[in-house]
Design an enzyme around this catalytic site. Sequence first.
Site, mmCIF file in Angstrom:
data_model
loop_
_atom_site.group_PDB
_atom_site.id
_atom_site.type_symbol
_atom_site.label_atom_id
_atom_site.label_comp_id
_atom_site.label_asym_id
_atom_site.label_seq_id
_atom_site.Cartn_x
_atom_site.Cartn_y
_atom_site.Cartn_z
ATOM 1 N N ARG A 1 -7.694 28.907 9.837
ATOM 2 C CA ARG A 1 -7.839 28.957 8.388
ATOM 3 C C ARG A 1 -6.895 27.912 7.786
ATOM 4 N NH1 ARG A 1 -5.583 33.982 4.756
ATOM 5 N NH2 ARG A 1 -6.322 33.254 2.729
ATOM 6 N N HIS A 2 -7.316 27.318 6.691
ATOM 7 C CA HIS A 2 -6.509 26.309 5.994
ATOM 8 C C HIS A 2 -5.105 26.813 5.660
ATOM 9 C CE1 HIS A 2 -6.809 28.526 2.221
ATOM 10 N NE2 HIS A 2 -8.082 28.759 2.553
ATOM 11 N N ASN B 1 -3.816 30.757 -3.322
ATOM 12 C CA ASN B 1 -3.244 31.820 -2.480
ATOM 13 C C ASN B 1 -1.977 32.297 -3.172
ATOM 14 O OD1 ASN B 1 -4.054 30.089 0.585
ATOM 15 N ND2 ASN B 1 -5.108 31.840 -0.297
ATOM 16 N N ARG C 1 -8.632 22.040 0.687
ATOM 17 C CA ARG C 1 -7.588 22.834 1.342
ATOM 18 C C ARG C 1 -7.810 22.913 2.853
ATOM 19 N NH1 ARG C 1 -10.936 26.371 -1.682
ATOM 20 N NH2 ARG C 1 -11.613 28.284 -0.625
ATOM 21 N N GLU D 1 -16.441 27.750 2.158
ATOM 22 C CA GLU D 1 -16.219 29.170 1.855
ATOM 23 C C GLU D 1 -17.401 29.745 1.071
ATOM 24 O OE1 GLU D 1 -15.260 32.019 2.548
ATOM 25 O OE2 GLU D 1 -13.157 32.226 1.942
#
Length: 178
Positions: A9-10, A16, A61, A85
């Site tokens: 995952r980035h 976030n 990202r 995503e």
Amino acid sequence: MGHHIYFTRHGWSEWNEANKICGVTDIPLTDKGRQQARELGQKCVDERLDFDMILASPLKRAYETAEIVAEMTGKPLSVEPRLIEQNFGRFEGTPRDGEEFKEMKQVFTYRYEGGESMMMMAQRIYNLLDDLKTHDHTYLLVAHNGISRVVNSYFHEMTNEEYAAFGIPNCGILRFDF
């Protein structure tokens, strides 16, 4: 002969930080996120992870995370549009722990007004994994938390609750065997 893929995952992004639903909104990494990506690159080198190529979501990202890892490992990098995503429609930018969002996440056919349903996302990820299964190469996929659940569900049986609860930390790495 069976082979495998790696999934990450980035790194940490600005949303976030803000605890907002990111989806397809193109939010950049933070300095912390870039640092996580460097640590991931170092881990790939130190543990001699045997991937031939990196496939990244087109969102910055993820792509920026992948670029850092590609630079450190010397592996080629390619954008894979199917790794984007899930599009959360009107929920993009709203609080990640919103009640209505939590409820709608249980409905796998719900398209998030102007977005994409869980099933639509699963179709493109399952199709991608079906494709990769036939290749001789080993890939590192760099994508998103929502995508990690679908990938995990391709390889393992999960209840709806397990599916909803599944996640991967920023720049965590998983191996899946075909």
